[in-house]
Enzyme design. Structure first.
Site, mmCIF file in Angstrom:
data_model
loop_
_atom_site.group_PDB
_atom_site.id
_atom_site.type_symbol
_atom_site.label_atom_id
_atom_site.label_comp_id
_atom_site.label_asym_id
_atom_site.label_seq_id
_atom_site.Cartn_x
_atom_site.Cartn_y
_atom_site.Cartn_z
ATOM 1 N N PHE A 132 50.221 40.960 20.137
ATOM 2 C CA PHE A 132 50.486 40.458 21.486
ATOM 3 C C PHE A 132 51.227 41.583 22.216
ATOM 4 O O PHE A 132 52.187 42.135 21.690
ATOM 5 C CB PHE A 132 51.360 39.202 21.371
ATOM 6 C CG PHE A 132 51.596 38.488 22.669
ATOM 7 C CD1 PHE A 132 50.705 37.535 23.121
ATOM 8 C CD2 PHE A 132 52.706 38.770 23.440
ATOM 9 C CE1 PHE A 132 50.930 36.862 24.309
ATOM 10 C CE2 PHE A 132 52.940 38.109 24.638
ATOM 11 C CZ PHE A 132 52.044 37.150 25.071
ATOM 12 N N ASP A 201 56.891 38.210 13.555
ATOM 13 C CA ASP A 201 56.812 37.411 14.773
ATOM 14 C C ASP A 201 56.021 36.143 14.434
ATOM 15 O O ASP A 201 54.842 36.213 14.054
ATOM 16 C CB ASP A 201 56.109 38.222 15.876
ATOM 17 C CG ASP A 201 56.085 37.485 17.207
ATOM 18 O OD1 ASP A 201 55.973 36.237 17.192
ATOM 19 O OD2 ASP A 201 56.145 38.148 18.258
ATOM 20 N N TYR A 226 57.965 27.393 22.748
ATOM 21 C CA TYR A 226 57.183 26.616 23.723
ATOM 22 C C TYR A 226 55.716 26.447 23.323
ATOM 23 O O TYR A 226 54.954 25.817 24.039
ATOM 24 C CB TYR A 226 57.272 27.236 25.128
ATOM 25 C CG TYR A 226 57.010 28.737 25.174
ATOM 26 C CD1 TYR A 226 55.729 29.249 25.110
ATOM 27 C CD2 TYR A 226 58.069 29.631 25.265
ATOM 28 C CE1 TYR A 226 55.502 30.609 25.135
ATOM 29 C CE2 TYR A 226 57.850 30.997 25.301
ATOM 30 C CZ TYR A 226 56.563 31.480 25.228
ATOM 31 O OH TYR A 226 56.350 32.829 25.238
ATOM 32 N N LYS A 227 55.322 27.002 22.172
ATOM 33 C CA LYS A 227 53.940 26.813 21.698
ATOM 34 C C LYS A 227 53.924 25.595 20.770
ATOM 35 O O LYS A 227 54.052 24.476 21.251
ATOM 36 C CB LYS A 227 53.447 28.107 21.050
ATOM 37 C CG LYS A 227 53.306 29.237 22.089
ATOM 38 C CD LYS A 227 52.999 30.597 21.518
ATOM 39 C CE LYS A 227 53.005 31.640 22.652
ATOM 40 N NZ LYS A 227 53.064 33.026 22.163
ATOM 41 N N ARG A 375 39.616 30.329 23.622
ATOM 42 C CA ARG A 375 40.627 30.039 22.617
ATOM 43 C C ARG A 375 40.934 28.546 22.621
ATOM 44 O O ARG A 375 41.177 27.952 23.671
ATOM 45 C CB ARG A 375 41.894 30.819 22.970
ATOM 46 C CG ARG A 375 42.540 31.535 21.830
ATOM 47 C CD ARG A 375 43.691 32.395 22.294
ATOM 48 N NE ARG A 375 44.593 31.720 23.207
ATOM 49 C CZ ARG A 375 45.931 31.855 23.191
ATOM 50 N NH1 ARG A 375 46.495 32.638 22.301
ATOM 51 N NH2 ARG A 375 46.678 31.227 24.070
#
Ligand SMILES: *Cc1c(COP(=O)(O)O)cnc(C)c1O
Length: 406
Positions: A132, A201, A226-227, A375
Site C-alpha cells: 500500500f 502492517d 476502520y477496516k 475488489r
C-alpha cells in the site's frame, strides 16, 4: 437456470448453519450487499449512543474531569488491550492512536534503532515493493532519516536479500490489492535469522484472521481500525511493541504522552515503560471512544470462527462467479490456497471502473483499484452467503441479460 437455483439454495443452507449469523444484528445495515468492509467497516449499532454520551455528558458536563473520571487518559492502552486478543497479543503491548502512516514511521525508525543496538552497522531497510503506497513513502523517508538504503522487493524475494546489512523489514500481512496472505511466521523467522527487526502492517488481516503476534515472535506491528475492526472513518490506528523489546524501543516521536512522568513537565525526556512508549500527543478521544464501542461487537466472537467463515465466504463467491459470470470476463487474482488468502477477492476485468459503478447502482458495493481490479471484501461479522450469491448474480448481469444469470 437450475445451477442458479442450486447455488441460491446452497446459500440458504450455509446461512442456516452459520454460527456467526446473529452477529449481523450488532450492526446498522440495510439491504445493500456491503462488500467494502476492507476499506470502511460498517457502523456497529452501539456507536451512535456512545458518541452521544461522550460528547454530551463526558465532555459537555464533566468537562476536564473526564480525563480521569471517564478514563480518557488511559484509553490508548485500554483499547489496545481490547484489540490485543484479536491479533494474538497478551495485554500491555498495544497502544491506540495516530494514523497507520504515523505508526509505520514510529515502528520503522524504532526498528532501525533497535537493530543497531547490537553494535553492527546495519544500513538497509527492506520494504514490500507491492505495498500500500503510504508504507512505501514512509519507508523512503525513514531510510533517509536513518542513513539507510531502501530495498523494495516483492515478498517472494525478501528472503533472498536479507543479510548482515539488513536493519529492518516492513511487510504487509495481506496485500491490499490481490488479497494475498503472506507467510508471517516464516518471514518473521527469516528476518530474525538475519539479525534484523521486523515490522508487520496488519491493516488487511486484523479482524479477519488470526495473526498470532506473540506466538510468532513479531517485534513490531501496526494496523488501522476502520477496516475489519469497524472503528469508523479515520478511527485511530495501533502500534504493537513486543514485551521484551519495549525497553529498546526508541520512538522517533517522543511526545509528552510517552514520558515516564507526563505531568512532571520536565525539560528532559525519559520514556515511559511498556506500550505507552508508543504514544505521542493528546489522543483523539472522540474517535477513540467510538472505536471502543465498536469493538464490543467482538464480545464472544472467536477470531478462529471469523477465519473459518471468511474462507467459506470467499470460496463460495469464487464458486458463484465461476458459475454465473460468462467465461473470460473476469480473472481472479486471489490465491486459491487457503493459507495464501486473506478475506477479499480481487477480480481483474476489462472496464473494471465502469463495472463497479454499475454494481454499486444495483446495490452491491465493492470497490475499484487502479487500473483493472474489482475488489470485494468479506466481513464475516455481517456478510452472509445469500449476500455472496446475490453479488455474483448481479455481477454477471452487468454484462447484459445474456450474461448467464438471467
Ligand atoms: C489502509 C492501509 C493504510 C492506511 O493508512 P492510514 O494512515 O490509516 O491512512 C496503510 N497501510 C496499509 C497496508 C493499508 O491497507
Amino acid at each position: 437456470m437450475s445451477e442458479i437455483t442450486g447455488l441460491a439454495f446452497k446459500a440458504r443452507e450455509l446461512d442456516a448453519g452459520d454460527e456467526l449469523a446473529g452477529v449481523r444484528a450488532r450492526f446498522v445495515l440495510d439491504d445493500v450487499v456491503y462488500l467494502d468492509g476492507n476499506s470502511l467497516g460498517a457502523l456497529p449499532a452501539a456507536v451512535p449512543g456512545r458518541v452521544d454520551d461522550v460528547v454530551r455528558r463526558q465532555w459537555g458536563e464533566l468537562r476536564i474531569r473526564s480525563w480521569e473520571e471517564s478514563g480518557w487518559w488511559t484509553a490508548p492502552e485500554r483499547i489496545g488491550d481490547r484489540i490485543a486478543p484479536l491479533v494474538g497479543a497478551a495485554a500491555g503491548q498495544i497502544v491506540v492512536g495516530d494514523s497507520t502512516s504515523v505508526n509505520v514511521f514510529k515502528a520503522l525508525v524504532g526498528a532501525v534503532r533497535m537493530a543497531r543496538l547490537a553494535g553492527q552497522e546495519r544500513d538497509e531497510i527492506v520494504v514490500d515493493a507491492t505495498t500500500f503506497p503510504t508504507d512505501g513513502y514512509i519507508a523512503g523517508s525513514a531510510a533517509r532519516l536513518t542513513g539507510c538504503t531502501l530495498r523494495a522487493v516483492t515478498p517472494a524475494e525478501v528472503r533472498g536479500v536479507l543479510g548482515d546489512r539488513t536493519a529492518a523489514v516492513l511487510l504487509n500481512h495481506v496485500d491490499y490489492r490481490t488479497g494475498r496472505l503472506h507467510d508471517l511466521p516464516g518471514l518473521t523467522a527469516a528476518v530474525h535469522a538475519a539479525g534484523a527487526v521486523v515490522v508487520w502492517d496488519l491493516c488487511h488481516s486484523a479482524g479477519a484472521l488470526p495473526v498470532g503476534l506473540d506466538a510468532h515472535g513479531v517485534d513490531l506491528a501496526v494496523g488501522c481500525t476502520y477496516k475489519y475492526l469497524n472503528g469508523g472513518p479515520g478511527s485511530p490506528a495501533y502500534l504493537y511493541v513486543r514485551h521484551d523489546v519495549q525497553d529498546r524501543f526508541d520512538s522517533p516521536l517522543p511526545g509528552w504522552n510517552s514520558h515516564a512522568e507526563p505531568f512532571g513537565m520536565r525539560p528532559d525526556y525519559t520514556p515511559a515503560a511498556g506500550a505507552s512508549r508508543g504514544r505521542v500527543g493528546t489522543p483523539d478521544i472522540l474517535s477513540m471512544l467510538a472505536l471502543e464501542a465498536a469493538l464490543e461487537v467482538w464480545d464472544g466472537v472467536p477470531v478462529e470462527s471469523v477465519r473459518a467463515k471468511s474462507l467459506a465466504l470467499t470460496d463460495f463467491f469464487l464458486e458463484c462467479v465461476a458459475a454465473y459470470v460468462p467465461a473470460g470476463r473476469v480473472e481472479s487474482l486471489t490465491p486459491v490456497a487457503h493459507e495464501e488468502r486473506g478475506s477479499q477477492v480481487a477480480l481483474r476485468c476489462a472496464d473494471a471502473e465502469a463495472v463497479m459503478k454499475r454494481l454499486i447502482e444495483r446495490g452491491v458495493v465493492g470497490d475499484f483499484r487502479h487500473p483493472d481490479v474489482l475488489r470485494f471484501g468479506f466481513t464475516p461479522l455481517y456478510v452472509g452467503f445469500a449476500d455472496v450469491e446475490r453479488a455474483a448474480a448481479v455481477l454477471a448481469r452487468t454484462w447484459g441479460d445474456g450474461g448467464g444469470a438471467g
